[in-house]
Design a protein around this motif. Sequence first.
Motif, short mmCIF file in Angstrom:
data_model
loop_
_atom_site.label_atom_id
_atom_site.label_comp_id
_atom_site.label_asym_id
_atom_site.label_seq_id
_atom_site.Cartn_x
_atom_site.Cartn_y
_atom_site.Cartn_z
N GLY A 175 0.82 -1.22 0.00
CA GLY A 175 0.00 0.00 0.00
C GLY A 175 0.84 1.26 0.00
O GLY A 175 0.52 2.24 -0.69
N THR A 179 0.82 4.08 -2.94
CA THR A 179 0.45 5.46 -2.61
C THR A 179 1.54 6.44 -3.01
O THR A 179 1.27 7.49 -3.62
N LYS A 203 -7.84 0.86 2.17
CA LYS A 203 -7.73 -0.32 1.32
C LYS A 203 -8.20 -1.60 2.02
O LYS A 203 -8.35 -2.63 1.39
#
Length: 320
Positions: A175, A179, A203
């Motif tokens: 993640g 990002t 998420k």
Amino acid sequence: MSAPIIIAVLVIVLLVVFFSIIPVGMWISAIASGVKISVFSLVGMKLRRVRPAFIVRPMIKATKAGIQVTSNQLEAHYLAGGNVDSVVNALIAAERAGMDLTFEQASAIDLAGRDVFEAVTMSVTPKVIETPQISAVAKDGIELLVKARVTVRTNIDQLIGGAGEATVLARIGEGIVTTVGSAKAHSDVLENPDEISKVVLEKGLDSGTAYEIISIDIADIDIGRNIGANLQSLQAEANTKIAQAKAEERRAMAVALEQEMKAEVVKAESEVPKAMAEALRSGNLGVLDYYNLKNVQADTKMKNDIGSGIKQYVDSKKDK
């Protein structure tokens, strides 16, 4: 040996056998603690190769905590290879924390290889785990080295069959990379590091795991290499090598073509004597014509040699 002595010896032997088979001390401790267990149950444990202390002591602990468990439940869990004491400790901790944890759930978690007491403790008191330094590259090509602290607590319902801590850390790393990679510039990430936490939390990375993510906090962000510039430099170097290879290929083709043309000239020159011989035989070329041609060739060669010598002399003068 007199009869009284024999009787005394028999009595002593019987007492030793009795106390070795029947754990009277354990039975007395259980009765004194309010645990209802018969002597025959303790003898049965001995016959089933179950140490009574591993059953009675957790029962005493559970009874004192107000938790109802039977000796059959604890003995069955012990025979299945479980940790009876850990299960009872987990039940007590869950009861004190107001959690709804049954003996069947706790024993199943324990038999699955999880530390059920630690799981209950983590559910009450969240645990903080730190990710390793994660490398991510923004769209401007700048590498960022991100380290995050993740606060998690145990999800009892998914503890059996749920993914572990390593999976949670891997998903968080994924993640963070996604990002940071979607940011236009690395400065945007440095200005708002909390955006990483928000996006990663949205998420739902704890889905299917044995943990529930409470928060993700960015502990540290460092600027790494200029990956974009390095890639461009490598690409330019690769393009240069490709251009050099193509130029070398063209040069080799030109040399080959030149050699082919020279071969054709030599081949054509080799045909001249044959043609002249044929012309002399057929009467198309006279002897005087032939000698005149040779004189012209000799004169031309002499002029070329003189011109070449003069040129070399002039060049040598210029060099001096």
